[in-house]
Write a protein that holds these residues in place. Structure first.
Motif, PDB file in Angstrom:
ATOM      1  N   CYS A  42       1.199  -0.583   0.534  1.00 44.20           N
ATOM      2  CA  CYS A  42      -0.154  -0.241   0.228  1.00 44.20           C
ATOM      3  C   CYS A  42       1.020   1.154   0.627  1.00 44.20           C
ATOM      4  O   CYS A  42       2.057   1.560   1.116  1.00 44.20           O
ATOM      5  CB  CYS A  42      -0.664   0.033   1.242  1.00 44.20           C
ATOM      6  N   THR A  43       0.657   2.332  -0.927  1.00 45.43           N
ATOM      7  CA  THR A  43       1.911   3.491  -0.762  1.00 45.43           C
ATOM      8  C   THR A  43       1.697   4.177   0.187  1.00 45.43           C
ATOM      9  O   THR A  43      -0.512   4.126   1.703  1.00 45.43           O
ATOM     10  CB  THR A  43       0.324   3.796  -2.068  1.00 45.43           C
ATOM     11  N   GLY A  44       2.434   4.448   0.866  1.00 49.25           N
ATOM     12  CA  GLY A  44       2.366   5.311   2.476  1.00 49.25           C
ATOM     13  C   GLY A  44       2.171   4.163   3.449  1.00 49.25           C
ATOM     14  O   GLY A  44       1.963   5.433   4.679  1.00 49.25           O
ATOM     15  N   CYS A  45       2.065   2.838   3.542  1.00 51.01           N
ATOM     16  CA  CYS A  45       1.624   2.146   4.668  1.00 51.01           C
ATOM     17  C   CYS A  45       3.209   2.218   5.250  1.00 51.01           C
ATOM     18  O   CYS A  45       4.656   2.333   5.210  1.00 51.01           O
ATOM     19  CB  CYS A  45       2.059   0.324   4.251  1.00 51.01           C
ATOM     20  N   TYR A  46       3.229   2.533   7.231  1.00 43.97           N
ATOM     21  CA  TYR A  46       3.938   2.492   7.675  1.00 43.97           C
ATOM     22  C   TYR A  46       4.898   1.455   7.592  1.00 43.97           C
ATOM     23  O   TYR A  46       6.279   1.671   8.286  1.00 43.97           O
ATOM     24  CB  TYR A  46       3.216   3.009   9.221  1.00 43.97           C
ATOM     25  N   TYR A  47       4.416   0.301   7.548  1.00 43.88           N
ATOM     26  CA  TYR A  47       4.685  -0.926   8.254  1.00 43.88           C
ATOM     27  C   TYR A  47       6.415  -0.760   7.193  1.00 43.88           C
ATOM     28  O   TYR A  47       7.282  -1.532   7.385  1.00 43.88           O
ATOM     29  CB  TYR A  47       4.036  -1.514   7.645  1.00 43.88           C
ATOM     30  N   TRP A 127      -8.785   2.059   2.665  1.00 39.14           N
ATOM     31  CA  TRP A 127      -8.841   3.350   2.222  1.00 39.14           C
ATOM     32  C   TRP A 127      -9.458   4.472   1.520  1.00 39.14           C
ATOM     33  O   TRP A 127      -9.255   5.696   1.484  1.00 39.14           O
ATOM     34  CB  TRP A 127      -6.778   3.361   1.930  1.00 39.14           C
ATOM     35  N   GLY A 128     -10.074   4.087   1.177  1.00 40.94           N
ATOM     36  CA  GLY A 128     -11.311   4.613   0.261  1.00 40.94           C
ATOM     37  C   GLY A 128     -12.047   4.234  -0.295  1.00 40.94           C
ATOM     38  O   GLY A 128     -12.144   2.885  -0.228  1.00 40.94           O
ATOM     39  N   ASN A 129     -12.751   5.285  -1.341  1.00 36.11           N
ATOM     40  CA  ASN A 129     -13.988   4.483  -1.912  1.00 36.11           C
ATOM     41  C   ASN A 129     -13.021   3.023  -3.718  1.00 36.11           C
ATOM     42  O   ASN A 129     -11.657   3.074  -3.218  1.00 36.11           O
ATOM     43  CB  ASN A 129     -15.173   4.976  -2.834  1.00 36.11           C
ATOM     44  N   ARG A 130     -13.475   2.531  -3.902  1.00 37.25           N
ATOM     45  CA  ARG A 130     -13.209   1.574  -4.455  1.00 37.25           C
ATOM     46  C   ARG A 130     -11.749   1.610  -5.639  1.00 37.25           C
ATOM     47  O   ARG A 130     -10.701   1.299  -5.535  1.00 37.25           O
ATOM     48  CB  ARG A 130     -13.547   0.831  -5.627  1.00 37.25           C
ATOM     49  N   GLU A 131     -12.116   3.149  -6.142  1.00 38.84           N
ATOM     50  CA  GLU A 131     -10.852   3.212  -6.927  1.00 38.84           C
ATOM     51  C   GLU A 131      -9.957   3.888  -5.887  1.00 38.84           C
ATOM     52  O   GLU A 131      -8.990   4.048  -6.260  1.00 38.84           O
ATOM     53  CB  GLU A 131     -11.804   5.036  -7.781  1.00 38.84           C
ATOM     54  N   THR A 132     -10.254   4.685  -5.289  1.00 39.57           N
ATOM     55  CA  THR A 132      -9.043   5.152  -4.909  1.00 39.57           C
ATOM     56  C   THR A 132      -8.015   4.073  -3.838  1.00 39.57           C
ATOM     57  O   THR A 132      -7.055   3.802  -3.490  1.00 39.57           O
ATOM     58  CB  THR A 132      -9.494   5.951  -3.282  1.00 39.57           C
ATOM     59  N   ASP A 133      -8.944   3.152  -3.464  1.00 37.59           N
ATOM     60  CA  ASP A 133      -7.905   1.908  -3.042  1.00 37.59           C
ATOM     61  C   ASP A 133      -7.430   1.176  -3.764  1.00 37.59           C
ATOM     62  O   ASP A 133      -6.054   0.278  -3.512  1.00 37.59           O
ATOM     63  CB  ASP A 133      -9.048   1.259  -1.889  1.00 37.59           C
ATOM     64  N   ARG A 134      -8.606   1.140  -4.690  1.00 36.56           N
ATOM     65  CA  ARG A 134      -7.368   0.553  -6.321  1.00 36.56           C
ATOM     66  C   ARG A 134      -6.321   0.903  -6.332  1.00 36.56           C
ATOM     67  O   ARG A 134      -4.801   0.420  -6.439  1.00 36.56           O
ATOM     68  CB  ARG A 134      -8.686  -0.096  -7.197  1.00 36.56           C
ATOM     69  N   ARG A 137      -4.095   0.681  -3.467  1.00 36.78           N
ATOM     70  CA  ARG A 137      -3.591   0.012  -2.516  1.00 36.78           C
ATOM     71  C   ARG A 137      -3.369  -1.446  -3.227  1.00 36.78           C
ATOM     72  O   ARG A 137      -2.695  -2.530  -3.106  1.00 36.78           O
ATOM     73  CB  ARG A 137      -5.068  -0.590  -1.288  1.00 36.78           C
ATOM     74  N   GLY A 138      -3.824  -1.031  -4.198  1.00 34.19           N
ATOM     75  CA  GLY A 138      -4.122  -2.457  -5.396  1.00 34.19           C
ATOM     76  C   GLY A 138      -3.508  -2.975  -6.644  1.00 34.19           C
ATOM     77  O   GLY A 138      -3.349  -2.922  -7.456  1.00 34.19           O
ATOM     78  N   GLY A 139      -1.849  -1.325  -6.112  1.00 29.78           N
ATOM     79  CA  GLY A 139      -0.926  -1.054  -7.391  1.00 29.78           C
ATOM     80  C   GLY A 139      -2.105  -1.235  -8.971  1.00 29.78           C
ATOM     81  O   GLY A 139      -1.272  -1.072  -9.711  1.00 29.78           O
ATOM     82  N   GLY A 140      -3.575  -0.570  -8.641  1.00 27.09           N
ATOM     83  CA  GLY A 140      -4.308  -0.006  -9.845  1.00 27.09           C
ATOM     84  C   GLY A 140      -4.648  -1.215 -10.494  1.00 27.09           C
ATOM     85  O   GLY A 140      -5.315  -1.536 -11.352  1.00 27.09           O
ATOM     86  N   LYS A 141      -4.969  -2.340  -9.840  1.00 23.98           N
ATOM     87  CA  LYS A 141      -4.829  -3.659 -10.843  1.00 23.98           C
ATOM     88  C   LYS A 141      -6.463  -4.355  -9.792  1.00 23.98           C
ATOM     89  O   LYS A 141      -7.042  -4.845 -10.461  1.00 23.98           O
ATOM     90  CB  LYS A 141      -3.928  -4.723 -11.218  1.00 23.98           C
ATOM     91  N   THR A 142      -5.632  -4.507  -8.626  1.00 23.60           N
ATOM     92  CA  THR A 142      -6.856  -5.054  -7.615  1.00 23.60           C
ATOM     93  C   THR A 142      -7.473  -4.451  -7.097  1.00 23.60           C
ATOM     94  O   THR A 142      -7.570  -3.681  -6.239  1.00 23.60           O
ATOM     95  CB  THR A 142      -5.678  -6.111  -6.495  1.00 23.60           C
ATOM     96  N   ASP A 143      -8.973  -4.884  -7.216  1.00 27.50           N
ATOM     97  CA  ASP A 143      -9.962  -4.112  -6.225  1.00 27.50           C
ATOM     98  C   ASP A 143      -9.988  -4.421  -4.869  1.00 27.50           C
ATOM     99  O   ASP A 143     -10.666  -5.779  -4.319  1.00 27.50           O
ATOM    100  CB  ASP A 143     -11.312  -4.441  -6.829  1.00 27.50           C
TER     101      ASP A 143
END
Length: 184
Positions: A42-47, A127-134, A137-143
């Motif tokens: 995920c973009t910006g994940c603290y881990y 982290w947001g709606n489907r588009e934002t989360d995709r 967090r999903g690298g633009g590919k995973t919903d």
């Protein structure tokens, strides 16, 4: 004039909650990074931002047994289980579940089974709606959001952790509505 706590305790529901909290006794809580493995980046994940994924993983569940014994000796009775992705280490998660009261934070991509985890509160991150989360967090590919909704639809153990991504606060209402419609 009655004190505010006496007024609140006149409500039967609040009185039951108050009694349950008092019956549980003192809380000694820890946060546990269960594994350094994760199935998302995920973009910006603290881990990952803090390079926690570079830490040496535990060799086996014996390390978990030692950890549990040490924490029980310290009086720990509650654990919040996070990072990397706890659903990827179910054997270790089960040991913690059996030893303490716990809740777990997950990305929701791998469902945590009901059997063996019947009373486990599961915080599913969004982290947001489907588009934002995709995108984030999903690298633009995973919903990611839709898969998590599917995996935990109607599951009474599930609740949602909402991380509001900068510039996306306007999505909160529709995401919350979607989670509620999903039975969570």
């Amino acid at each position: 004039m009655a004190s505010p706590s006496k007024t609140w305790l006149a409500d039967p529901f609040l009185a039951r909650l108050h009694e349950a909290v008092r019956a549980a006794g003192p809380l000694r809580s820890i946060s546990v990074d269960l594994t350094n493995a994760c199935n998302l980046r995920c973009t910006g994940c603290y881990y990952f931002a803090e390079r926690m994924d570079a830490a040496a993983p535990a060799d086996d569940t014996g390390d978990v047994d030692t950890f549990i014994a040490r924490e029980r000796e310290r009086g720990t009775n509650f654990a919040t289980v996070v990072g990397g992705e706890p659903s990827l280490a179910l054997d270790q998660l089960k040991k913690l579940y059996d030893a303490f009261r716990i809740n777990v934070a997950t990305n929701g991509q791998v469902p945590i089974p009901v059997e063996g985890f019947e009373r486990l509160p599961i915080g599913v991150s969004v982290w947001g709606n489907r588009e934002t989360d995709r995108r984030l967090r999903g690298g633009g590919k995973t919903d990611v959001f839709e898969r998590a909704l599917t995996n935990y639809g109607g599951d009474p153990r599930a609740f949602w952790y909402y991380t509001v991504a900068p510039g996306h606060a306007h999505e909160v209402e529709s995401v919350v509505e979607r989670c509620v419609a999903n039975g969570n």
